[in-house]
Design a protein around this motif. Structure first.
Motif, PDB file in Angstrom:
ATOM      1  N   PRO A  98       0.788  -1.236   0.000  1.00  0.00           N
ATOM      2  CA  PRO A  98       0.000   0.000   0.000  1.00  0.00           C
ATOM      3  C   PRO A  98       0.823   1.290   0.000  1.00  0.00           C
ATOM      4  CG  PRO A  98      -0.183  -1.152   2.113  1.00  0.00           C
ATOM      5  CD  PRO A  98       0.530  -2.070   1.178  1.00  0.00           C
ATOM      6  N   ASP A  99       2.069   1.210   0.479  1.00  0.00           N
ATOM      7  CA  ASP A  99       2.900   2.418   0.471  1.00  0.00           C
ATOM      8  C   ASP A  99       3.865   2.445  -0.700  1.00  0.00           C
ATOM      9  OD1 ASP A  99       1.788   3.630   2.707  1.00  0.00           O
ATOM     10  OD2 ASP A  99       3.021   2.429   4.071  1.00  0.00           O
ATOM     11  N   GLY A 100       3.673   1.527  -1.651  1.00  0.00           N
ATOM     12  CA  GLY A 100       4.601   1.436  -2.781  1.00  0.00           C
ATOM     13  C   GLY A 100       4.706   2.727  -3.582  1.00  0.00           C
ATOM     14  N   TRP A 101       3.634   3.497  -3.632  1.00  0.00           N
ATOM     15  CA  TRP A 101       3.645   4.740  -4.412  1.00  0.00           C
ATOM     16  C   TRP A 101       4.543   5.803  -3.784  1.00  0.00           C
ATOM     17  CZ3 TRP A 101       1.470   9.352  -2.416  1.00  0.00           C
ATOM     18  CH2 TRP A 101       0.784   9.200  -1.203  1.00  0.00           C
ATOM     19  N   ARG A 102       4.913   5.607  -2.522  1.00  0.00           N
ATOM     20  CA  ARG A 102       5.770   6.601  -1.851  1.00  0.00           C
ATOM     21  C   ARG A 102       7.255   6.367  -2.142  1.00  0.00           C
ATOM     22  NH1 ARG A 102       2.716   9.500   1.632  1.00  0.00           N
ATOM     23  NH2 ARG A 102       0.786   8.571   2.368  1.00  0.00           N
ATOM     24  N   ARG A 103       7.559   5.247  -2.834  1.00  0.00           N
ATOM     25  CA  ARG A 103       8.969   4.966  -3.161  1.00  0.00           C
ATOM     26  C   ARG A 103       9.426   5.864  -4.302  1.00  0.00           C
ATOM     27  NH1 ARG A 103       9.077  -0.266  -5.479  1.00  0.00           N
ATOM     28  NH2 ARG A 103       6.821  -0.333  -5.415  1.00  0.00           N
ATOM     29  N   ARG A 104      10.732   6.007  -4.429  1.00  0.00           N
ATOM     30  CA  ARG A 104      11.283   6.716  -5.578  1.00  0.00           C
ATOM     31  C   ARG A 104      11.450   5.706  -6.715  1.00  0.00           C
ATOM     32  NH1 ARG A 104      13.079  10.470  -1.794  1.00  0.00           N
ATOM     33  NH2 ARG A 104      12.448  12.481  -2.597  1.00  0.00           N
ATOM     34  N   PRO A 105      11.244   6.075  -7.963  1.00  0.00           N
ATOM     35  CA  PRO A 105      10.982   7.436  -8.442  1.00  0.00           C
ATOM     36  C   PRO A 105       9.498   7.811  -8.456  1.00  0.00           C
ATOM     37  CG  PRO A 105      11.149   5.983 -10.312  1.00  0.00           C
ATOM     38  CD  PRO A 105      11.339   5.116  -9.084  1.00  0.00           C
ATOM     39  N   PHE A 106       8.639   6.941  -7.910  1.00  0.00           N
ATOM     40  CA  PHE A 106       7.200   7.159  -8.093  1.00  0.00           C
ATOM     41  C   PHE A 106       6.702   8.436  -7.410  1.00  0.00           C
ATOM     42  CE2 PHE A 106       7.995   2.493  -7.923  1.00  0.00           C
ATOM     43  CZ  PHE A 106       8.054   2.339  -9.294  1.00  0.00           C
ATOM     44  N   LEU A 107       7.085   8.620  -6.147  1.00  0.00           N
ATOM     45  CA  LEU A 107       6.577   9.788  -5.428  1.00  0.00           C
ATOM     46  C   LEU A 107       7.011  11.099  -6.104  1.00  0.00           C
ATOM     47  CD1 LEU A 107       4.948  10.835  -3.070  1.00  0.00           C
ATOM     48  CD2 LEU A 107       7.021  10.819  -1.681  1.00  0.00           C
ATOM     49  N   ASP A 108       8.250  11.132  -6.596  1.00  0.00           N
ATOM     50  CA  ASP A 108       8.724  12.351  -7.269  1.00  0.00           C
ATOM     51  C   ASP A 108       7.837  12.683  -8.471  1.00  0.00           C
ATOM     52  OD1 ASP A 108      10.775  12.465  -5.477  1.00  0.00           O
ATOM     53  OD2 ASP A 108      12.234  11.502  -6.794  1.00  0.00           O
ATOM     54  N   LYS A 109       7.515  11.664  -9.257  1.00  0.00           N
ATOM     55  CA  LYS A 109       6.687  11.884 -10.454  1.00  0.00           C
ATOM     56  C   LYS A 109       5.258  12.264 -10.057  1.00  0.00           C
ATOM     57  CE  LYS A 109       7.500  11.075 -14.477  1.00  0.00           C
ATOM     58  NZ  LYS A 109       8.026  12.079 -15.434  1.00  0.00           N
ATOM     59  N   ILE A 110       4.731  11.611  -9.025  1.00  0.00           N
ATOM     60  CA  ILE A 110       3.364  11.919  -8.576  1.00  0.00           C
ATOM     61  C   ILE A 110       3.291  13.375  -8.099  1.00  0.00           C
ATOM     62  CG2 ILE A 110       1.660  11.368  -6.774  1.00  0.00           C
ATOM     63  CD1 ILE A 110       2.615   8.381  -7.099  1.00  0.00           C
ATOM     64  N   LYS A 111       4.314  13.812  -7.393  1.00  0.00           N
ATOM     65  CA  LYS A 111       4.345  15.206  -6.930  1.00  0.00           C
ATOM     66  C   LYS A 111       4.482  16.164  -8.128  1.00  0.00           C
ATOM     67  CE  LYS A 111       4.032  15.049  -2.402  1.00  0.00           C
ATOM     68  NZ  LYS A 111       3.050  15.816  -1.637  1.00  0.00           N
ATOM     69  N   GLN A 112       5.241  15.746  -9.121  1.00  0.00           N
ATOM     70  CA  GLN A 112       5.374  16.571 -10.342  1.00  0.00           C
ATOM     71  C   GLN A 112       4.010  16.716 -11.019  1.00  0.00           C
ATOM     72  OE1 GLN A 112       8.264  14.959 -13.131  1.00  0.00           O
ATOM     73  NE2 GLN A 112       7.407  16.184 -14.779  1.00  0.00           N
ATOM     74  N   TRP A 113       3.267  15.610 -11.111  1.00  0.00           N
ATOM     75  CA  TRP A 113       1.916  15.690 -11.683  1.00  0.00           C
ATOM     76  C   TRP A 113       1.038  16.606 -10.831  1.00  0.00           C
ATOM     77  CZ3 TRP A 113       1.655   9.662 -12.002  1.00  0.00           C
ATOM     78  CH2 TRP A 113       2.337   9.244 -13.141  1.00  0.00           C
ATOM     79  N   ALA A 114       1.203  16.521  -9.501  1.00  0.00           N
ATOM     80  CA  ALA A 114       0.387  17.347  -8.606  1.00  0.00           C
ATOM     81  C   ALA A 114       0.684  18.834  -8.829  1.00  0.00           C
ATOM     82  CB  ALA A 114       0.641  16.953  -7.154  1.00  0.00           C
ATOM     83  N   ARG A 115       1.948  19.157  -9.073  1.00  0.00           N
ATOM     84  CA  ARG A 115       2.286  20.571  -9.330  1.00  0.00           C
ATOM     85  C   ARG A 115       1.663  21.035 -10.643  1.00  0.00           C
ATOM     86  NH1 ARG A 115       7.109  18.840  -6.931  1.00  0.00           N
ATOM     87  NH2 ARG A 115       8.100  18.363  -8.911  1.00  0.00           N
ATOM     88  N   LEU A 116       1.726  20.199 -11.671  1.00  0.00           N
ATOM     89  CA  LEU A 116       1.109  20.555 -12.959  1.00  0.00           C
ATOM     90  C   LEU A 116      -0.406  20.689 -12.806  1.00  0.00           C
ATOM     91  CD1 LEU A 116       3.109  18.193 -15.351  1.00  0.00           C
ATOM     92  CD2 LEU A 116       3.235  20.691 -15.268  1.00  0.00           C
ATOM     93  N   ALA A 117      -1.005  19.807 -12.000  1.00  0.00           N
ATOM     94  CA  ALA A 117      -2.464  19.807 -11.835  1.00  0.00           C
ATOM     95  C   ALA A 117      -2.956  21.063 -11.121  1.00  0.00           C
ATOM     96  CB  ALA A 117      -2.891  18.553 -11.065  1.00  0.00           C
ATOM     97  N   GLU A 118      -2.080  21.675 -10.334  1.00  0.00           N
ATOM     98  CA  GLU A 118      -2.464  22.904  -9.621  1.00  0.00           C
ATOM     99  C   GLU A 118      -2.861  24.010 -10.592  1.00  0.00           C
ATOM    100  OE1 GLU A 118      -3.070  22.085  -6.452  1.00  0.00           O
ATOM    101  OE2 GLU A 118      -2.116  23.934  -5.796  1.00  0.00           O
ATOM    102  N   ARG A 119      -2.197  24.015 -11.757  1.00  0.00           N
ATOM    103  CA  ARG A 119      -2.382  25.137 -12.691  1.00  0.00           C
ATOM    104  C   ARG A 119      -3.794  25.221 -13.225  1.00  0.00           C
ATOM    105  NH1 ARG A 119       2.869  24.171 -16.465  1.00  0.00           N
ATOM    106  NH2 ARG A 119       4.422  24.208 -14.819  1.00  0.00           N
TER     107      ARG A 119
END
Ligand code: SF4
Ligand code: SF4
Length: 176
Positions: free
Chosen positions: A98-119
């Motif tokens: 369940p915490d697999g998405w918090r591993r790298r490189p996944f979390l970095d990419k998910i956060k990048q998507w989150a920054r783009l989604a803010e716009r």
């Protein structure tokens, strides 16, 4: 939406993870549990007669060059899709990790998507079985288990640090 084009060199191979993590309404299969017709690592036992939802499904690993080989679903234990006419990126997590998405490189990419989604007020979700989390660049909202028909809402709230987005669950009977 036009059908998504599978990238050259990409195929499901021995991956069957969508048959576990995704909900398939047509056969009443809940998210997070193997479909009774799946032979994990081998394929679908009813392939010629599989539901239309399965027939039409293509995960983002097959179509999005932004997702490298690290994101191969059976390896990453994550299946990325678009929801809500493309307004939500959803990362479906194998409940065995369940915490697999918090591993790298996944979390970095998910956060990048989150920054783009803010716009443009889009959302990035993590789904683990029935549970949904909304990921913003600097925060997360765990919405807990979602019932059939529940929706996800988001709003901006003024805080001492400036405007912040927050997410909430809208029960199916509640008008927006
Ligand atoms: S998760 Fe993606 S790569 Fe894996 S079987 Fe499903 S569609 Fe194919
Ligand atoms: S019917 Fe076949 S393709 Fe659809 S979820 Fe079940 S095993 Fe997978």
């Amino acid at each position: 939406m036009p059908p998504l084009q599978v990238l050259e060199g990409r195929s499901c191979g021995s991956c069957t993870l969508c048959c576990k993590v995704m909900k398939i309404a047509e056969i009443d299969k809940p998210p997070g549990r193997w479909c009774a017709d799946c032979r994990p690592g081998a394929g679908c036992a009813i392939y010629p007669q599989r539901p239309a939802e399965c027939r039409d499904f293509t995960c983002a690993f097959l179509t999005n060059p932004d997702l490298g080989e690290d994101w191969r679903p059976d390896r990453a234990k994550l299946v990325v899709t678009l929801e809500g006419d493309g307004r939500m990126v959803a990362v479906h997590v194998d409940a065995s990790q369940p915490d697999g998405w918090r591993r790298r490189p996944f979390l970095d990419k998910i956060k990048q998507w989150a920054r783009l989604a803010e716009r443009d007020d889009r959302l990035v979700l993590v789904r683990i079985g029935h549970r949904a989390l909304v990921v913003f660049p600097d925060s997360e909202f765990d919405l807990g288990p979602m019932e059939e028909g529940d929706r996800i809402g988001a709003r901006r709230r003024m805080t001492h640090a400036g405007p912040r987005r927050e997410a909430f669950r809208i029960p199916r009977d509640e008008p927006i």
